[in-house]
Design a protein around this motif. Structure first.
Motif, PDB file in Angstrom:
ATOM      1  N   THR A   1       0.844  -1.190   0.000  1.00  0.00           N
ATOM      2  CA  THR A   1       0.000   0.000   0.000  1.00  0.00           C
ATOM      3  C   THR A   1       0.878   1.239   0.000  1.00  0.00           C
ATOM      4  OG1 THR A   1      -0.083  -0.109   2.428  1.00  0.00           O
ATOM      5  CG2 THR A   1      -1.912  -1.112   1.202  1.00  0.00           C
ATOM      6  N   PRO A   2       0.402   2.367  -0.566  1.00  0.00           N
ATOM      7  CA  PRO A   2      -0.884   2.491  -1.242  1.00  0.00           C
ATOM      8  C   PRO A   2      -0.910   1.733  -2.566  1.00  0.00           C
ATOM      9  CG  PRO A   2       0.403   4.467  -1.558  1.00  0.00           C
ATOM     10  CD  PRO A   2       1.180   3.621  -0.590  1.00  0.00           C
ATOM     11  N   PRO A   3      -2.104   1.455  -3.103  1.00  0.00           N
ATOM     12  CA  PRO A   3      -2.192   0.786  -4.403  1.00  0.00           C
ATOM     13  C   PRO A   3      -1.398   1.550  -5.462  1.00  0.00           C
ATOM     14  CG  PRO A   3      -4.344   0.896  -3.363  1.00  0.00           C
ATOM     15  CD  PRO A   3      -3.423   1.736  -2.525  1.00  0.00           C
ATOM     16  N   GLY A   4      -0.735   0.797  -6.333  1.00  0.00           N
ATOM     17  CA  GLY A   4       0.071   1.431  -7.370  1.00  0.00           C
ATOM     18  C   GLY A   4       1.511   1.646  -6.978  1.00  0.00           C
ATOM     19  N   THR A   5       1.895   1.246  -5.761  1.00  0.00           N
ATOM     20  CA  THR A   5       3.281   1.362  -5.335  1.00  0.00           C
ATOM     21  C   THR A   5       4.176   0.551  -6.266  1.00  0.00           C
ATOM     22  OG1 THR A   5       2.684   1.677  -3.010  1.00  0.00           O
ATOM     23  CG2 THR A   5       4.900   0.866  -3.467  1.00  0.00           C
ATOM     24  N   GLY A   6       5.157   1.193  -6.873  1.00  0.00           N
ATOM     25  CA  GLY A   6       6.069   0.508  -7.778  1.00  0.00           C
ATOM     26  C   GLY A   6       7.025  -0.383  -7.012  1.00  0.00           C
ATOM     27  N   ALA A   7       7.128  -1.644  -7.421  1.00  0.00           N
ATOM     28  CA  ALA A   7       7.956  -2.579  -6.661  1.00  0.00           C
ATOM     29  C   ALA A   7       8.387  -3.761  -7.516  1.00  0.00           C
ATOM     30  CB  ALA A   7       7.187  -3.095  -5.446  1.00  0.00           C
TER      31      ALA A   7
END
Length: 319
Positions: free
Chosen positions: A265-271
């Motif tokens: 989180t948050p949604p869309g966290t680049g990983a």
């Protein structure tokens, strides 16, 4: 001898193919291949996973294509603050350095901290002095700077002034390098190194030097090195969470690694991350446009990739 295996990464991100010249993509793949060969030569000779990940990460730190060592990002004051950690999965020994400015290869300093056995992490000038006292290669801070990183800093500061930071490419922002190895005695090790992100506040610490966040290894379970938005990795204890999902819930490596990224989180966290399990199985999931990565299977088959296409390197020596 038990299976041996190795996986490396050079960071994940948006990574549009048009974002770099073709020659730079090729140079990055060559550096990944060189890192694999450096680490694999240790493992194939019967060496330790800990030595293998150190050797692989040194190659990536020395390449200007990645945000670690030579080619590291510049902070908001136009300076370098480098972070690295390393861990072995048997006795769970670990070492890290944070915010160093003069150590040519921060991963070597992290290893020296591990070998010293007194502390897990050293920060700032004290870490630089520690490395120098142990005879590690030291450089002037300008050694780490490349023209690309200067341009990235100018671009990010301009975006900050214009309020368009969210539109920046990953190449303008951040990156990390790392390696995970399994040796013939069944030991796992992991290492991670970074310059942080471009235009970061001075003193900022991300996940790369935090054991359990950006780096983790546990014999019999897995080794992990992460790349992406470090603050989220710290909050989720991401690397440790992979091991927990496998050890306590019985998840397979692929399920555990995909799950921790999906749950960030948050949604869309680049990983992205790389991982090995105790059988030498490889996982390298990412939720961005690409990730610099490479691996060698227990059979010695080597591969590198930046986007979807995977480039075989052939079979490396396993004797």
């Amino acid at each position: 001898m038990k299976p041996i295996a190795l996986v490396v990464h050079g960071g994940c991100g948006v990574m549009s193919p048009e974002g770099l010249p073709a020659a730079d993509w090729e140079e990055a793949r060559q550096a990944l291949a060189a890192a694999l060969r450096a680490g694999w030569s240790v493992l194939a000779a019967g060496g330790r996973a800990l030595d293998a990940v150190e050797a692989a990460v040194v190659v990536l730190e020395d390449s200007p294509q990645f945000n670690a060592g030579h080619g590291a990002a510049l902070n908001a004051e136009g300076e370098h603050e480098l972070d690295s950690s390393i861990m072995e999965g048997g006795a769970r020994l670990a070492g890290a350095v944070i915010g160093v400015r003069r150590i040519r290869n921060p991963v070597r300093a992290a290893r020296a901290v591990l070998d010293g056995g007194q502390v897990v992490a050293l920060a700032g000038p004290a870490a630089d002095r520690f490395a120098e006292a142990r005879g590690l290669a030291m450089v002037e801070p300008g050694y780490f700077t490349t023209e690309r990183r200067r341009e990235n800093l100018v671009a990010m500061q301009a975006r900050g002034a214009a309020g368009t930071v969210a539109a920046a490419s990953e190449a303008e922002k951040h990156g990390t390098v790392g390696a995970v190895a399994l040796d013939g005695d069944g030991h796992l090790a992991a290492a991670t190194s970074t310059g942080g992100y471009t235009n970061k506040p001075p003193g900022r610490v991300g996940d790369s030097p935090i054991v359990g966040a950006g780096t983790y290894a546990l014999d019999g379970v897995c080794g992990v090195s992460g790349t992406g938005q470090g603050e989220a990795f710290i909050r989720h204890a991401l690397a440790h969470d992979v091991a927990c999902r496998m050890a306590y819930r019985g998840d397979a490596l692929e399920t555990a690694t995909a799950g921790v990224i999906a749950d960030l989180t948050p949604p869309g966290t680049g990983a992205g991350l790389i991982a090995l399990d105790a059988a030498g199985r490889v996982a390298a999931p990412f939720n961005t446009g690409g990730m610099f990565r490479g691996w060698v299977t227990p059979q010695g088959d080597a591969y590198v990739a930046t986007h979807a296409e995977v480039f075989p390197l052939g079979r490396l020596d396993t004797a």
